[in-house]
Design a protein around this motif. Structure first.
Motif, PDB file in Angstrom:
ATOM      1  N   THR A  68     -14.403 111.488 131.247  1.00  0.00           N
ATOM      2  CA  THR A  68     -15.675 111.109 130.631  1.00  0.00           C
ATOM      3  C   THR A  68     -16.114 112.181 129.641  1.00  0.00           C
ATOM      4  O   THR A  68     -15.662 113.328 129.700  1.00  0.00           O
ATOM      5  CB  THR A  68     -16.783 110.936 131.682  1.00  0.00           C
ATOM      6  OG1 THR A  68     -17.134 112.231 132.216  1.00  0.00           O
ATOM      7  CG2 THR A  68     -16.332 110.038 132.831  1.00  0.00           C
ATOM      8  N   ALA A  69     -17.015 111.801 128.733  1.00  0.00           N
ATOM      9  CA  ALA A  69     -17.585 112.779 127.811  1.00  0.00           C
ATOM     10  C   ALA A  69     -18.478 113.779 128.537  1.00  0.00           C
ATOM     11  O   ALA A  69     -18.792 114.844 127.993  1.00  0.00           O
ATOM     12  CB  ALA A  69     -18.386 112.063 126.715  1.00  0.00           C
ATOM     13  N   PHE A  70     -18.865 113.456 129.765  1.00  0.00           N
ATOM     14  CA  PHE A  70     -19.740 114.315 130.561  1.00  0.00           C
ATOM     15  C   PHE A  70     -18.947 115.361 131.343  1.00  0.00           C
ATOM     16  O   PHE A  70     -19.540 116.289 131.922  1.00  0.00           O
ATOM     17  CB  PHE A  70     -20.536 113.437 131.532  1.00  0.00           C
ATOM     18  CG  PHE A  70     -21.475 114.170 132.434  1.00  0.00           C
ATOM     19  CD1 PHE A  70     -22.644 114.732 131.951  1.00  0.00           C
ATOM     20  CD2 PHE A  70     -21.206 114.277 133.791  1.00  0.00           C
ATOM     21  CE1 PHE A  70     -23.515 115.403 132.798  1.00  0.00           C
ATOM     22  CE2 PHE A  70     -22.072 114.936 134.647  1.00  0.00           C
ATOM     23  CZ  PHE A  70     -23.231 115.502 134.146  1.00  0.00           C
ATOM     24  N   TYR A  71     -17.635 115.263 131.367  1.00  0.00           N
ATOM     25  CA  TYR A  71     -16.813 116.071 132.275  1.00  0.00           C
ATOM     26  C   TYR A  71     -17.014 117.573 132.097  1.00  0.00           C
ATOM     27  O   TYR A  71     -17.204 118.300 133.070  1.00  0.00           O
ATOM     28  CB  TYR A  71     -15.336 115.713 132.089  1.00  0.00           C
ATOM     29  CG  TYR A  71     -14.415 116.497 132.985  1.00  0.00           C
ATOM     30  CD1 TYR A  71     -14.404 116.278 134.359  1.00  0.00           C
ATOM     31  CD2 TYR A  71     -13.549 117.455 132.459  1.00  0.00           C
ATOM     32  CE1 TYR A  71     -13.552 117.003 135.183  1.00  0.00           C
ATOM     33  CE2 TYR A  71     -12.699 118.177 133.275  1.00  0.00           C
ATOM     34  CZ  TYR A  71     -12.707 117.950 134.635  1.00  0.00           C
ATOM     35  OH  TYR A  71     -11.869 118.658 135.457  1.00  0.00           O
ATOM     36  N   SER A 124      -9.831 117.690 126.004  1.00  0.00           N
ATOM     37  CA  SER A 124     -10.522 116.795 125.080  1.00  0.00           C
ATOM     38  C   SER A 124     -11.298 117.577 124.031  1.00  0.00           C
ATOM     39  O   SER A 124     -11.736 118.700 124.271  1.00  0.00           O
ATOM     40  CB  SER A 124     -11.465 115.862 125.831  1.00  0.00           C
ATOM     41  OG  SER A 124     -12.446 116.608 126.509  1.00  0.00           O
ATOM     42  N   SER A 125     -11.453 116.978 122.865  1.00  0.00           N
ATOM     43  CA  SER A 125     -12.199 117.598 121.776  1.00  0.00           C
ATOM     44  C   SER A 125     -13.403 116.719 121.461  1.00  0.00           C
ATOM     45  O   SER A 125     -13.257 115.599 120.991  1.00  0.00           O
ATOM     46  CB  SER A 125     -11.318 117.739 120.534  1.00  0.00           C
ATOM     47  OG  SER A 125     -12.067 118.272 119.464  1.00  0.00           O
ATOM     48  N   LEU A 126     -14.592 117.245 121.741  1.00  0.00           N
ATOM     49  CA  LEU A 126     -15.838 116.499 121.516  1.00  0.00           C
ATOM     50  C   LEU A 126     -16.513 117.080 120.278  1.00  0.00           C
ATOM     51  O   LEU A 126     -17.373 117.945 120.362  1.00  0.00           O
ATOM     52  CB  LEU A 126     -16.750 116.594 122.743  1.00  0.00           C
ATOM     53  CG  LEU A 126     -16.101 116.180 124.065  1.00  0.00           C
ATOM     54  CD1 LEU A 126     -17.078 116.368 125.220  1.00  0.00           C
ATOM     55  CD2 LEU A 126     -15.651 114.735 123.992  1.00  0.00           C
ATOM     56  N   GLU A 127     -16.115 116.590 119.130  1.00  0.00           N
ATOM     57  CA  GLU A 127     -16.531 117.208 117.868  1.00  0.00           C
ATOM     58  C   GLU A 127     -18.011 116.997 117.574  1.00  0.00           C
ATOM     59  O   GLU A 127     -18.618 117.747 116.821  1.00  0.00           O
ATOM     60  CB  GLU A 127     -15.698 116.646 116.718  1.00  0.00           C
ATOM     61  CG  GLU A 127     -14.212 116.980 116.842  1.00  0.00           C
ATOM     62  CD  GLU A 127     -13.411 116.390 115.709  1.00  0.00           C
ATOM     63  OE1 GLU A 127     -13.987 115.643 114.918  1.00  0.00           O
ATOM     64  OE2 GLU A 127     -12.209 116.698 115.622  1.00  0.00           O
ATOM     65  N   ASN A 128     -18.619 115.968 118.149  1.00  0.00           N
ATOM     66  CA  ASN A 128     -20.032 115.670 117.866  1.00  0.00           C
ATOM     67  C   ASN A 128     -20.948 116.038 119.031  1.00  0.00           C
ATOM     68  O   ASN A 128     -22.075 115.559 119.109  1.00  0.00           O
ATOM     69  CB  ASN A 128     -20.191 114.194 117.522  1.00  0.00           C
ATOM     70  CG  ASN A 128     -19.396 113.816 116.283  1.00  0.00           C
ATOM     71  OD1 ASN A 128     -19.411 114.549 115.321  1.00  0.00           O
ATOM     72  ND2 ASN A 128     -18.696 112.695 116.334  1.00  0.00           N
TER      73      ASN A 128
END
Length: 232
Positions: free
Chosen positions: A160-163, A226-230
């Protein structure tokens, strides 16, 4: 908008509604919202599979079990992670709006794995989140209501993006599989090089001693693939 009641009447008697059988609502494309009652204790496999217009879930079950099943169409032969071939009861249903009721105590295993919600709010009643509950929810970026009293089992926020945020929060003291994880660095013994003596000569004050503790922000920084660029 389907609301499953807590009780039904039959031949003059009231009965608690406690179970949804397998495949009961499968491919029911007219459903846009579903409400699960507090009495529910079991939801069968594929119960809401491929409800292509199902957008909203109001979940009130205090402690409900999801029947385990495998959806081999989602398996990845190159992966050793068997969680990829286990599915929840809503697979193929694009649920974005999720309301977890005020009396829910346990979030079931694989509750909404691989669904599309971006935000979850946990009520204070929640005591446990079971394995892989939100596994693979790539859009899930915010979870309100997490605290150290909730037992969070393995894989709940994996994928998830929350990880990454969850890993950072866990370091401040979350329960993980009933083992309390305490990473509060200020409670650890102060090392010798953390003692700083400073003399304020300008004001002719006696020497003072400051205890400088390690900062959890500056050490033990979690990393991921993961890469969360935003996101920051």
């Amino acid at each position: 908008d389907v609301v499953i009641p807590n009780t039904i009447s039959f031949e003059g008697r009231d009965y608690a509604v406690t179970e949804i059988d397998s495949k009961v609502f499968m491919e029911a494309n007219s459903i846009t919202a579903i409400t699960i009652p507090e009495n529910m204790v079991k939801i069968g496999s594929q119960a809401f599979m491929m409800c292509t217009n199902l957008r909203k879930l109001t979940y009130n079950a205090r402690n409900c079990e999801f029947e385990e099943w495998k959806y081999f169409g989602m398996s990845m032969s190159s992966s050793s992670d068997t969680r990829l071939i286990y599915s929840n009861q809503f697979v193929g249903s694009p649920i974005y709006d999720v309301i977890i009721g005020p009396n829910v105590e346990v979030i079931p295993e694989k509750f909404l794995s691989r669904c599309g919600q971006a935000y979850i709010s946990l009520p204070p009643s929640v005591k446990r989140i079971k394995k892989n509950a939100f596994f693979g929810c790539t859009s899930l970026a915010k979870v309100d209501g997490l605290h150290s009293g909730i037992v969070v089992e393995g894989g709940v926020f994996d994928g998830t993006a929350f990880y990454e945020q969850y890993l950072a929060m866990k370091k401040t003291g979350f329960k993980q599989n009933d083992n309390y994880v305490d990473a509060t660095l200020s409670s650890q013994p102060v090392q010798q090089n953390a003692v700083v003596q400073q003399t304020v000569a300008k004001q002719q004050q006696p020497a003072t001693t400051a205890i400088v503790n390690p900062d959890a922000v500056d050490i033990d920084i979690p990393s991921g693939t993961s890469s969360l660029e935003n996101t920051f």
